[in-house]
Design an enzyme around this catalytic site. Structure first.
Site, PDB file in Angstrom:
ATOM      1  CG  ASP A  95     139.849  35.398  10.250  1.00 54.14           C
ATOM      2  OD1 ASP A  95     139.834  36.017   9.243  1.00 54.14           O
ATOM      3  OD2 ASP A  95     139.110  34.346  10.813  1.00 54.14           O
TER       4      ASP A  95
ATOM      5  CD  GLU B 272     136.325  48.016  10.255  1.00 53.92           C
ATOM      6  OE1 GLU B 272     136.032  47.539   9.492  1.00 53.92           O
ATOM      7  OE2 GLU B 272     136.848  50.064   9.836  1.00 53.92           O
ATOM      8  CG  ASP B 273     135.390  42.756  11.457  1.00 56.51           C
ATOM      9  OD1 ASP B 273     134.549  43.608  10.728  1.00 56.51           O
ATOM     10  OD2 ASP B 273     135.808  42.107  11.032  1.00 56.51           O
TER      11      ASP B 273
ATOM     12  NE  ARG C 176     136.880  37.217  13.241  1.00 53.16           N
ATOM     13  CZ  ARG C 176     136.876  38.594  12.755  1.00 53.16           C
ATOM     14  NH1 ARG C 176     136.174  39.297  11.775  1.00 53.16           N
ATOM     15  NH2 ARG C 176     138.099  39.739  12.665  1.00 53.16           N
TER      16      ARG C 176
ATOM     17  NE  ARG D 117     130.868  37.212   9.017  1.00 58.03           N
ATOM     18  CZ  ARG D 117     132.209  36.811   9.115  1.00 58.03           C
ATOM     19  NH1 ARG D 117     132.717  37.507  10.069  1.00 58.03           N
ATOM     20  NH2 ARG D 117     133.093  35.879   8.599  1.00 58.03           N
TER      21      ARG D 117
ATOM     22  CG  HIS E 149     132.076  43.166   7.865  1.00 60.49           C
ATOM     23  ND1 HIS E 149     133.406  42.572   7.071  1.00 60.49           N
ATOM     24  CD2 HIS E 149     131.090  42.453   8.425  1.00 60.49           C
ATOM     25  CE1 HIS E 149     133.422  41.825   8.550  1.00 60.49           C
ATOM     26  NE2 HIS E 149     131.889  41.348   8.975  1.00 60.49           N
TER      27      HIS E 149
ATOM     28  CB  CYS F 122     139.207  44.735   8.078  1.00 65.77           C
ATOM     29  SG  CYS F 122     138.084  44.890   6.788  1.00 65.77           S
TER      30      CYS F 122
HETATM   31  C1  CIR Z   1     136.203  37.350   8.236  1.00 58.29           C
HETATM   32  O1  CIR Z   1     135.366  36.404   7.494  1.00 58.29           O
HETATM   33  O2  CIR Z   1     135.654  37.642   9.526  1.00 58.29           O
HETATM   34  C2  CIR Z   1     137.263  37.374   7.927  1.00 58.29           C
HETATM   35  N1  CIR Z   1     138.618  36.851   7.345  1.00 58.29           N
HETATM   36  C3  CIR Z   1     137.715  39.113   7.630  1.00 58.29           C
HETATM   37  C4  CIR Z   1     137.228  39.943   8.625  1.00 58.29           C
HETATM   38  C5  CIR Z   1     137.086  41.442   7.123  1.00 58.29           C
HETATM   39  N2  CIR Z   1     136.502  43.180   7.669  1.00 58.29           N
HETATM   40  C6  CIR Z   1     136.146  43.605   7.874  1.00 58.29           C
HETATM   41  O3  CIR Z   1     135.455  43.864   6.589  1.00 58.29           O
HETATM   42  N3  CIR Z   1     135.939  44.261   8.590  1.00 58.29           N
END
Ligand code: CIR
Length: 252
Positions: A60, A65-66, A85, A130, A160, A247
């Site tokens: 991922d 962004e996360d 992650r 999260r 999110h 993201c």
């Molecule tokens: C996740 O589930 O963490 C990733 N597959 C998708 C993350 C998307 N990120 C975001 O919305 N900032």
């Protein structure tokens, strides 16, 4: 004005990432093409890109962004809320360290950047699966040192906070219906995204453009009516993994 963005190429293991969608397995070659088009769009919006290599240990990891919350003056390295992650943030820390004063979310706090929405001098923090209350508390403390106001909002039924809401600027919020009546957001001019176009709530304002996912004509036209110049991008392979436009980059 943003001048820079960090992006990370999708990894060969991308299809093994986390998802709740039933849209099928992503095609990595198509994801790479869509990612290239995304990078070109950011350049068109005036950004200089820092493009990181893919990391197959983290399927991922293109969703950079996360892993951080960034402004022009400082950054916060997050502690991603899904254990699979945890560790993605290490590379981002290395890249940001020479560029910004950094702060950190620490255990037992968890926080994903996708839950954080900046609207001028305010930061809205989504409390989600999260991002926990402790992560929100730590982030609020850091932000208060820089005179930003932090407001936490509970996120239900979506991954999110920014899956369902995005600030376009000029007091304009793009919102899925469930966010329309929130008292904390009452002073904004809200554009509702209809439920069949929910994915387009994650449209992304960068400088004088708004990037909109392709295939959501009503939302596109509503954003155009607000006076913004639009860039449309095909996002199918990212939607399959619950990822949206915001993201895929860290902008500052
Ligand atoms: C996740 O589930 O963490 C990733 N597959 C998708 C993350 C998307 N990120 C975001 O919305 N900032």
């Amino acid at each position: 004005m943003f001048t820079k963005a960090i992006v990370r190429k999708p990894a060969s293991t991308y299809a093994n990432g986390i998802t709740t969608s039933d849209l099928g397995k992503p095609d990595i070659n198509l994801a790479l093409k869509q990612h290239e088009a995304y990078c070109e769009a950011l350049i068109k919006c005036g950004l200089e890109l820092i493009i990181l290599d893919a990391d197959p240990n983290f399927p991922d990891s293109c969703f950079v962004e996360d892993t951080a919350v960034v402004t022009k003056d400082f950054g916060i390295i997050t502690r991603p809320g899904d254990k699979r992650r945890l560790g993605e943030e290490i590379e981002i820390k290395k890249v940001l360290e020479p560029l910004l004063k950094l702060h950190y979310i620490e255990e037992p706090g968890t926080l994903d950047g996708g839950d954080i929405m900046q609207a001028d001098n305010k930061f809205y923090i989504g409390i989600s699966d999260r991002t926990n209350n402790e992560g929100s508390r730590q982030l609020s403390n850091i932000l208060s040192k820089y005179n930003y106001e932090a407001i936490s909002i509970t996120v239900k039924d979506i991954l999110h906070f920014k899956t369902g809401i995005n600030y376009l600027g000029e007091n304009n919020l793009l919102v899925q219906k469930s966010f329309f009546d929130l008292p904390d957001l009452k002073n904004y001019n809200k554009t509702i995204v209809k439920s069949t176009e929910n994915y387009a709530a994650n449209s992304l304002r960068i400088n004088n453009c708004v990037i909109v996912p392709k295939g959501f004509p009503e939302t596109k036209s509503n954003i155009e009516k607000l006076g913004y110049k639009i860039i449309e991008l095909e996002m199918s392979e990212f939607q399959k993994m619950d990822g949206g436009l915001s993201c895929l980059s860290l902008r500052f």
